[in-house]
Scaffold this active site. Structure first.
Site, PDB file in Angstrom:
ATOM      1  N   TYR A  14       0.862  -1.192   0.000  1.00 53.86           N
ATOM      2  CA  TYR A  14       0.000   0.000   0.000  1.00 53.86           C
ATOM      3  C   TYR A  14       0.898   1.242   0.000  1.00 53.86           C
ATOM      4  O   TYR A  14       0.787   2.107   0.875  1.00 53.86           O
ATOM      5  CB  TYR A  14      -0.938   0.015   1.219  1.00 53.86           C
ATOM      6  CG  TYR A  14      -1.787  -1.222   1.398  1.00 53.86           C
ATOM      7  CD1 TYR A  14      -3.024  -1.334   0.758  1.00 53.86           C
ATOM      8  CD2 TYR A  14      -1.376  -2.276   2.209  1.00 53.86           C
ATOM      9  CE1 TYR A  14      -3.816  -2.464   0.931  1.00 53.86           C
ATOM     10  CE2 TYR A  14      -2.160  -3.411   2.384  1.00 53.86           C
ATOM     11  CZ  TYR A  14      -3.382  -3.493   1.750  1.00 53.86           C
ATOM     12  OH  TYR A  14      -4.157  -4.604   1.922  1.00 53.86           O
ATOM     13  N   CYS A  67      -4.492   4.239   9.720  1.00 52.74           N
ATOM     14  CA  CYS A  67      -5.265   5.458   9.983  1.00 52.74           C
ATOM     15  C   CYS A  67      -6.574   5.122  10.694  1.00 52.74           C
ATOM     16  O   CYS A  67      -7.406   5.980  10.913  1.00 52.74           O
ATOM     17  CB  CYS A  67      -5.521   6.221   8.688  1.00 52.74           C
ATOM     18  SG  CYS A  67      -6.311   5.215   7.433  1.00 52.74           S
TER      19      CYS A  67
HETATM   20  N1  SAH Z   1       1.999   4.465   2.140  1.00 55.80           N
HETATM   21  C1  SAH Z   1       1.466   5.564   1.378  1.00 55.80           C
HETATM   22  C2  SAH Z   1      -0.031   5.434   1.073  1.00 55.80           C
HETATM   23  C3  SAH Z   1      -0.921   5.014   2.188  1.00 55.80           C
HETATM   24  S1  SAH Z   1      -2.651   5.201   1.881  1.00 55.80           S
HETATM   25  C4  SAH Z   1       1.767   6.891   2.050  1.00 55.80           C
HETATM   26  O1  SAH Z   1       2.085   6.930   3.233  1.00 55.80           O
HETATM   27  O2  SAH Z   1       1.664   7.914   1.376  1.00 55.80           O
HETATM   28  C5  SAH Z   1      -3.138   3.645   1.317  1.00 55.80           C
HETATM   29  C6  SAH Z   1      -2.781   3.345  -0.119  1.00 55.80           C
HETATM   30  O3  SAH Z   1      -3.264   2.042  -0.439  1.00 55.80           O
HETATM   31  C7  SAH Z   1      -3.391   4.276  -1.152  1.00 55.80           C
HETATM   32  O4  SAH Z   1      -2.375   4.766  -1.986  1.00 55.80           O
HETATM   33  C8  SAH Z   1      -4.362   3.382  -1.940  1.00 55.80           C
HETATM   34  O5  SAH Z   1      -4.433   3.732  -3.304  1.00 55.80           O
HETATM   35  C9  SAH Z   1      -3.717   2.030  -1.773  1.00 55.80           C
HETATM   36  N2  SAH Z   1      -4.589   0.852  -1.906  1.00 55.80           N
HETATM   37  C10 SAH Z   1      -5.900   0.735  -1.608  1.00 55.80           C
HETATM   38  N3  SAH Z   1      -6.309  -0.537  -1.790  1.00 55.80           N
HETATM   39  C11 SAH Z   1      -5.241  -1.231  -2.226  1.00 55.80           C
HETATM   40  C12 SAH Z   1      -5.034  -2.598  -2.569  1.00 55.80           C
HETATM   41  N4  SAH Z   1      -6.021  -3.486  -2.509  1.00 55.80           N
HETATM   42  N5  SAH Z   1      -3.807  -2.972  -2.935  1.00 55.80           N
HETATM   43  C13 SAH Z   1      -2.777  -2.084  -2.989  1.00 55.80           C
HETATM   44  N6  SAH Z   1      -2.908  -0.792  -2.676  1.00 55.80           N
HETATM   45  C14 SAH Z   1      -4.126  -0.361  -2.288  1.00 55.80           C
END
Ligand code: SAH
Length: 452
Positions: free
Chosen positions: A314, A410
């Protein structure tokens, strides 16, 4: 019997993670009352009398909490954004810490009562992003505002104290543009011809760059040249103006297609000493300074030595993994939004990082694919959206069994649940702390370090 509109005195003992005070009547009946503070005695009017609990309204203060302060925003109570503006920030931190402790006790059976909570100095104007929903004002014309408490009713607020003051200038200019051409508000699909869904503004704190997008339920924006001109006139620091197409029903804000009308495709911010390009469709932490604190602490507490393989699930635009890349030998990042993955790849190149590889996929699926290829990360970072990790992430964890897992969450409720699932696989918590990324609202970020 508990009756609607009944008035009674109530002592507030606690505050829920939605931000409502909790009190128990003499007969044990539980009542939730927003905008109250723990420890105070109030006069309560029962608005909704359920069988086992009810919802009440603050009808008067009998003995106010010493932590109570005068809310400084005229939209407070109407707006669904801030839930804690009526109490001191010190008390807010104490309450948020308690939410995390209680979630981990209740949901995961963990004792984390010695945890710390960290925050930065700025509790106002920290947000670098606003998504203003379009509604229809009393004059029948389109207006941009904020959602009311637990509803999709749009309320107006000339200056939200969580975002920079200049956001208000952009809002007014875009509102004027939409009114001139009688573009109707979408309002959750309520209007058959609803068109304008959200006005979406972002700013990069370190460079001052601003991006403005209009999110529409349609294929193109009429008079788009005038839209660009209006935005540029209202905000000289704007570097990117776009429309985002979202024709989906439901309340997802962003669509999956962004068309740049003018300027650059990204804005560039600096975080943990690295430059990050961010597209409108990519996730980026809304509180830059607190995110930096979060990443630095999370990396320090993860204890990296330089020789590890790190899997960042993620990963968004790659921010956490890339910030830690100098302390590991190899970095894998996984993210589902294509634009964010593109950003991550470019961000690696831009910062001269050559030990990183990014995949556009579901986090669990990619983790399983990597596991099947024989990748065995020493440390895994997971930073899922509010609903927490997918089942497939735990399946992949079982195959890879990284020595350490750092979970950034979060939502402390799903965070506690996921920590318990990692515990079932043989992990224990070595560190837990919270960082207040969202002062004045009912949100807080939790970091959990686990070891096999
Ligand atoms: N680590 C990053 C983003 C965290 S937010 C930071 O700190 O900026 C969570 C992220 O998970 C988002 O970018 C969203 O697009 C992504 N996401 C949501 N569902 C997902 C999935 N099933 N697989 C991979 N990424 C996903």
């Amino acid at each position: 019997m508990n009756k609607k509109n009944e008035l009674f005195d109530l002592e507030i003992s606690d505050i829920t993670s939605e931000g409502a005070g909790v009190g128990r009547k003499d007969d044990g009946y539980v009542v939730f009352v927003p905008f109250t503070a723990p420890g105070e005695k109030i006069r309560c009017q029962l608005l909704k009398a359920g069988k086992s609990f009810g919802y009440g309204k603050l009808a008067g203060l009998v003995q106010p909490s010493p932590a109570r302060i005068e809310p400084d925003c005229p939209a407070f109570r109407r707006c669904g954004g801030c839930a804690l503006r009526h109490i001191s920030y010190e008390e807010e931190l104490r309450i948020k810490k308690n939410w995390v402790i209680e979630s981990f006790r209740r949901t995961g059976g963990f004792d984390v009562s010695n945890m710390e909570i960290f925050s930065t100095e700025n509790h106002d104007r920290y947000r670098n992003k606003a998504e203003y929903p379009a509604g229809t004002g009393e004059d029948g014309q389109l207006c941009f505002g904020l959602y009311a408490q637990r509803s999709h009713r749009v309320i107006t607020c000339a200056d939200c104290l969580l975002t920079p003051a200049f956001y208000g200038d952009i809002l007014k200019a875009v509102e004027k543009f939409c009114r001139r051409y009688r573009l109707p508000a979408y309002e959750d699909g309520l209007h058959e011809n609803g068109f304008v869904r959200h006005l979406y503004i972002r700013d990069a704190r370190a460079t001052g760059e601003v991006s403005v997008s209009l999110i529409i339920n349609g294929d193109s924006l009429p008079h788009s040249d005038e839209f660009v001109a209006a935005v540029r006139e209202a905000c000289p620091s704007v570097v990117s103006v776009s429309v985002i197409i979202n024709k989906k029903s439901g309340n997802e804000i962003l669509g999956d297609k962004c068309e740049i009308l003018w300027g650059k495709e990204t804005i560039t911010d600096v975080l943990c000493g690295l430059k990050f390009e961010i597209s409108p469709l990519s996730f980026y932490q809304v509180n830059r300074d607190a995110a930096e604190l979060l990443y630095n602490k999370a990396c320090a507490k993860s204890g990296l030595s330089g020789s590890e393989t790190l899997l960042d699930l993620y990963c968004g635009a790659g921010t956490i993994g890339l910030s830690a890349s100098h302390s590991v030998s190899k970095l894998y990042g996984v993210e589902i939004i294509p634009e964010a993955v593109e950003n991550a790849k470019k961000n690696a190149v831009r910062n001269g990082i050559d030990n990183a590889e990014f995949f556009c996929a579901d986090a669990g699926e990619a983790a399983n694919m990597l596991a099947d290829r024989g990748v065995r990360p020493d440390i895994m970072i997971v930073d899922p959206p509010r609903k927490g990790c997918n089942d497939a992430v735990f399946e992949a964890t079982k195959k890879m069994m990284p020595g350490k897992i750092t979970m950034i969450s979060c939502n402390h409720i799903t965070g506690a649940r996921d920590a318990a699932r990692f515990a079932e696989l043989g992990y224990h918590i070595t560190e837990l702390f919270a960082v207040d990324l969202f002062p004045r609202t009912a949100h807080v970020e939790t970091v959990v370090c686990l070891k096999r």
